[in-house]
Design an enzyme around this catalytic site. Structure first.
Site, PDB file in Angstrom:
ATOM      1  N   TYR A 163      -2.400  -4.051  -1.766  1.00 39.23           N
ATOM      2  CA  TYR A 163      -3.487  -3.963  -2.741  1.00 39.23           C
ATOM      3  C   TYR A 163      -4.748  -4.653  -2.206  1.00 39.23           C
ATOM      4  CZ  TYR A 163      -5.593  -4.249  -7.460  1.00 39.23           C
ATOM      5  OH  TYR A 163      -6.417  -4.133  -8.559  1.00 39.23           O
ATOM      6  N   LYS A 167      -8.299  -2.821  -1.442  1.00 40.66           N
ATOM      7  CA  LYS A 167      -9.506  -3.221  -2.152  1.00 40.66           C
ATOM      8  C   LYS A 167     -10.566  -3.759  -1.202  1.00 40.66           C
ATOM      9  CE  LYS A 167      -8.365  -2.091  -6.338  1.00 40.66           C
ATOM     10  NZ  LYS A 167      -9.049  -0.922  -6.965  1.00 40.66           N
TER      11      LYS A 167
END
Length: 330
Positions: A163, A167
C-alpha cells in the site's frame, strides 16, 4: 451558479467511504457524475452493484445527475470504458478523482507476491489506467482536473509495504502528469486523506473500538473530525475553475483541516572536484550528510501540527485559522 455547474466527473471507488462523499459533493456542486465501484470486499474479492447504485440513487433523489459504473480500475480496458462512459453521456470529461483501493496488509518479510500484486494493481495501475484515458480527452478539450488519493502510508507505514509503495508511486505519477499536462490547461494534484472508513475498521485499532463500544469507527465517525466526508470540500475546490493555478501539489486532509506538503527538496550536499573515495566518504559523511538524520515520518506526521505554539496560528475568521511553517522558503 453552482461551483461545478456544467462539469462532468468520474469518481472511482465511489460506492463507499471517501469516494462516496466526494461523488455526492461534486454532484451537489453541480457536476454530472459517473459513480464507479466494483463492489468488491476490502481485500478486493468479489463484486456487487449495490454500492455504486445506492450512491447514484442518493444523488438523483437530491436532484443531481449521476450514472453508475461497475468496472475494475485494475483492468485497462474497463478503466478506459469508464472515461468513455462520461464522454459518451455528456460530451466531455472535466474531472477525474481516483479513489478506488483495497488492502492486503502484511509485514515485508511475510508478504506474498499475490498480496503485493493485488494492491499495486488497484491503487497504482488503476490510477494510471484511468488517468491515461482521461488525459487523452482532457488534452483534446484543453482542460480538466485530475485529483489522486495518496496516503500518509506512503511516508512509511511499516505493515503496509504494498500500500505504501503504491501510494508513493501515485505521488510520482501525480507530479509527472502535472508537468506533462499543464500546457493543455489540465491540473493534477494529490490528497492524503484521513477519515474512519472500512479500511480503519479492518485494523486492530478498529476492532478494539468495536469491542469497546459495539460500533465500528466508521459508524462513530459521522459528523465528527473523523468523518470521511471532510475530504470532499477540498476535492470540489481543486476540481473547480477557481483552482486553475493549483498544479502538482500534495495536500493532507486531517480532521476539519488541510495541510500543504512541502515539495521534495535537498537539505544538505557535499561536492568534490573528482570521484569520492569510499574511505573519505566514511570520514566526511557523519559530520555532513549523516549528521542528526531523521527517521522516516510515518503515518502520524499530520498530528504534529496540533502541537505547534498557538502564536504561530493566524485567525482568519471565527472558527477558522491558518498556520505556515517558519522554515518555508519564500
Amino acid at each position: 451558479m453552482a461551483m461545478l455547474a456544467g462539469k462532468t466527473a468520474l469518481v472511482t471507488g465511489a460506492g463507499r467511504g471517501i469516494g462516496r462523499g466526494i461523488a455526492i459533493a461534486l454532484a451537489r456542486a453541480g457536476a454530472r457524475v459517473v459513480v464507479n465501484d466494483l463492489g468488491a470486499s476490502l481485500s478486493g474479492e468479489g463484486a456487487a452493484a449495490g454500492p455504486a447504485a445506492r450512491v447514484v440513487n442518493e444523488i438523483v433523489r437530491a436532484g443531481g445527475i449521476a450514472a453508475a459504473n461497475y468496472g475494475s480500475v485494475a483492468d485497462f480496458a474497463q478503466a478506459t470504458a469508464m472515461v468513455e462512459q462520461v464522454v459518451g453521456a455528456w460530451g466531455r470529461v472535466d474531472i477525474l478523482v481516483n479513489v478506488a483501493g483495497i488492502l492486503r496488509d502484511r509485514m515485508i518479510f511475510n508478504m506474498a507476491e499475490a498480496e503485493w500484486d493485488a494492491v499495486i494493481a488497484v491503487h497504482l495501475n488503476g490510477t494510471f489506467n484511468c488517468t491515461r484515458a482521461a488525459s487523452i480527452a482532457m488534452r483534446q478539450q484543453a482542460g480538466g482536473r485530475i485529483i489522486n488519493m495518496s496516503s500518509v502510508s506512503a511516508l512509511g507505514a511499516p505493515g503496509q509495504p504494498n500500500y505504501a509503495a503504491a501510494k508513493a508511486g501515485i505521488l510520482g505519477l501525480t507530479w509527472s502528469t502535472a508537468n506533462a499536462l499543464a500546457k493543455y490547461g489540465v491540473t493534477t494534484n494529490a490528497i492524503m486523506p484521513s477519515g474512519a472508513t472500512r479500511m480503519i475498521d479492518s485494523t486492530p485499532r478498529g476492532r478494539e473500538v468495536f469491542e469497546r463500544t459495539g460500533k465500528w469507527p466508521s459508524e462513530l465517525a459521522a459528523g465528527t473530525e473523523r468523518d470521511p466526508d471532510n475530504v470532499a470540500p477540498l476535492v470540489v475546490y481543486l476540481a473547480s475553475d477557481a483552482a486553475a493555478g493549483v498544479n502538482g501539489q500534495v495536500f493532507h486532509s486531517y480532521g476539519y483541516g488541510y495541510a500543504l506538503l512541502a515539495q521534495p527538496q535537498a537539505v544538505r550536499a557535499i561536492r568534490a572536484d573528482g570521484r569520492w573515495d569510499p574511505e573519505e566518504l566514511a570520514r566526511i559523511f557523519p559530520e555532513t550528510l549523516g549528521a542528526n538524520l531523521k527517521s522516516p515520518p510515518g503515518t502520524a506526521f499530520g498530528t504534529t501540527l496540533d502541537g505547534r505554539p498557538a502564536g504561530e496560528w493566524k485567525d482568519l475568521a471565527p472558527g477558522r485559522r491558518a498556520w505556515q511553517s517558519p522554515w518555508e522558503e519564500p
